[in-house]
Design an enzyme around this catalytic site. Structure first.
Site, PDB file in Angstrom:
ATOM      1  N   GLU A 164       0.849  -0.504  -5.008  1.00 44.99           N
ATOM      2  CA  GLU A 164       0.183   0.732  -5.395  1.00 44.99           C
ATOM      3  C   GLU A 164       1.251   1.778  -5.704  1.00 44.99           C
ATOM      4  O   GLU A 164       2.111   2.056  -4.877  1.00 44.99           O
ATOM      5  CB  GLU A 164      -0.711   1.198  -4.251  1.00 44.99           C
ATOM      6  N   ASP A 197       0.832  -1.194   0.000  1.00 44.83           N
ATOM      7  CA  ASP A 197       0.000   0.000   0.000  1.00 44.83           C
ATOM      8  C   ASP A 197       0.875   1.255   0.000  1.00 44.83           C
ATOM      9  O   ASP A 197       1.901   1.314   0.693  1.00 44.83           O
ATOM     10  CB  ASP A 197      -0.893  -0.003   1.250  1.00 44.83           C
TER      11      ASP A 197
END
Length: 511
Positions: free
Chosen positions: A248, A185
């Site tokens: 990401e 993330d």
């Protein structure tokens, strides 16, 4: 995770619920499952505010439930990817409790702390993604701490080797339990400018720009030093065989290449949302896909993502007819396909009444279409009140369209769900669709087409982006393997051929 299947009637998806649906994943042909955070959390931000990286939040079950699920997935030939959140923790994490206690604590430097600015306020103009200053005052230390997201999500200090080792220990904890990899993330924001230089105003910002985007995040996002952090995470992962690191990333398409690595490897798969971001027509898509492939380093493996927990549902963008075209594109183009649970039945954005809003983005940034609840609505398994998802009150409202559900589409041989199943099976049957090179073709007359080639095998894909019939121009002959309507038999065809409105066709070329 929280919207997939509830097993105990509390209205939230859980590990046992996922376990109960493994037969469905096997039927569909899923090869891997990526779970959003399941860790212990006060749940201020969908579980991305983590209080303990090495435990399961009771909302989802227990470590024993996790181990049982992992074994069952592996027994079914399905891999499991966990969300790794290395940028920040919850302010309820023990690490932050120690760090905030005093400036002399052994973990004092585990987070980003700074003195007040000259006026006694925040150290600089950095903004939180949820609005307002990204700096929060801590009375115990008489300093500010930095938070990229909510004040309850303080950012870790990745310049500190002890922090890096702590995250490595978290990775080892789960890898040794048998997980198959991680989705990282916010991988591009792990390092911030150590001089705390102010971000410049965005000259293109106007009154329609969300306030957090009024400044260009040059000193907070995508810093070159962040690549060293990703390299470190990859080094930890590579000590285990056969594990995957996806992540990401930020920036335009031409920036995606450096997330793969240079002298050192970084992410196996920097997640690519080009299909979601592109204008949905043949000419624009032609340019979008070409730019993406041209940005990949030599030997890099591509991927395409059409949904996620913070991306608007693609079916709401392209419509149900074109969702079938997208399915064929996703499953035939070169690269690993990712879809969000519900994309396979054409789930759309679900309107959320103001009194049911959960997402802090929508609560803090009203009026900018930033709320993520509409795409996070629970999955409909059937047409009952609880949608087969829960026997209780769902944490978010289900779609009002009860007819769009998994049970109904499993029973309809021409449904979008069965199209996905057929496409996934075809990928496995045809090595050319998995490994073959990508052969671009010219988009014409609203038809986007391309080829795949492997050794002596060539497969052509023609996709009609129009609601009217179109002629797909190609020369030669072959066997039509599949059409998006699932209403044509496999048979010999010769080009050019006519495509129905919103139709896609796959042809295996005869030699």
């Amino acid at each position: 995770m929280v919207s997939f299947q509830d097993s105990n009637g509390d209205g939230q998806g859980d590990l046992v619920g996922l376990l109960q649906r493994i037969d469905y994943l096997t039927w569909l042909g899923v090869g891997a499952v990526w779970l959003t955070p399941i860790y212990k959390s006060p749940n201020h931000d969908f579980g991305y505010d983590i209080a303990d990286f090495c435990s399961v939040d009771p909302r989802f079950g227990s470590l024993e439930d996790f181990d049982h699920l992992l074994r069952a997935l592996h027994d079914s030939g399905i891999r499991l990817i966990l969300d790794l959140v290395p940028n920040h923790t919850s302010d309820q994490h023990a690490w932050f409790g120690e760090s905030s206690a005093s400036r002399n604590n052994p973990k004092a430097d585990w987070y980003l702390w700074a003195e007040a600015g000259a006026n006694g306020g925040p150290p600089n103009n950095w903004l939180s993604r949820f609005g307002g200053s990204a700096w929060e005052w801590c009375e115990e230390r008489r300093q500010f701490y930095y938070h990229s997201f909510l004040p309850s999500q303080p950012d870790l200090n990745w310049r500190n080797p002890e922090v890096r080792e702590a995250i490595a220990a978290v990775m080892r904890f789960w890898l040794e339990r048998g997980v198959d990899g991680f989705r990282v993330d916010a991988s591009a924001v792990l390092i911030k400018d150590d001089l705390l230089r102010d971000n410049p105003p965005d000259p293109e910002a106007n009154d329609k720009t969300p306030p957090p985007q009024a400044f260009m995040p040059l000193f907070t996002d995508d810093r070159p030093e962040a690549m060293r952090c990703i390299e470190y995470v990859r080094e930890v992962l590579d000590r285990y065989d056969g594990k995957l690191l996806c992540g990401e990333v930020q920036g335009k398409t031409d920036r995606i290449g450096h997330f793969y690595g240079n002298s050192k490897p970084r992410l196996h798969l920097p997640l690519n949302f080009a299909l979601l971001d592109s204008e949905w027509n043949a000419i624009s898509l032609q340019a979008t896909i070409d730019a993406y492939f041209n940005a990949l380093p030599q030997g890099a493996w591509p991927d395409f993502v059409i949904g996620g927990h913070d991306k608007h549902r693609v079916a709401s963008k392209v419509g149900q007819s074109q969702a079938r075209v997208l399915a064929m594109l996703l499953m035939t183009i070169r690269g690993t396909p990712f879809l969000f649970a519900g994309d396979e039945i054409g789930s759309e954005q679900v309107p959320i009444p103001s009194d049911r809003v959960q997402d802090p983005f929508e609560k803090l940034m009203k009026g900018f279409d930033l709320g993520r609840d509409p795409e996070r609505a629970p999955l409909r398994w059937d047409d009952t009140e609880g949608g087969g998802f829960t026997s209780g009150e769902p944490w978010l409202p289900l779609s009002r369209d009860r007819t769009r559900n998994i049970k109904a589409q499993q029973g309809d041989r021409n449904s979008l769900l069965n199209l996905y199943r057929e496409l996934i099976a075809l990928r496995r049957e045809e090595p050319c669709l998995l490994q073959g090179e990508y052969l671009p073709r010219r988009a014409q007359n609203d038809v986007f087409s391309f080829g795949r080639r492997m050794n002596d095998t060539e497969i052509l894909v023609g996709l009609n982006f129009s609601g009217e019939p179109r002629l797909w121009v190609w020369e030669g002959c072959g066997v039509r393997l599949l059409s998006t309507g699932l209403d044509r038999n496999q048979e010999k065809v010769a080009g050019p051929i006519h495509l129905k409105p919103n139709e896609g066709v796959i042809v295996k070329v005869s030699r």
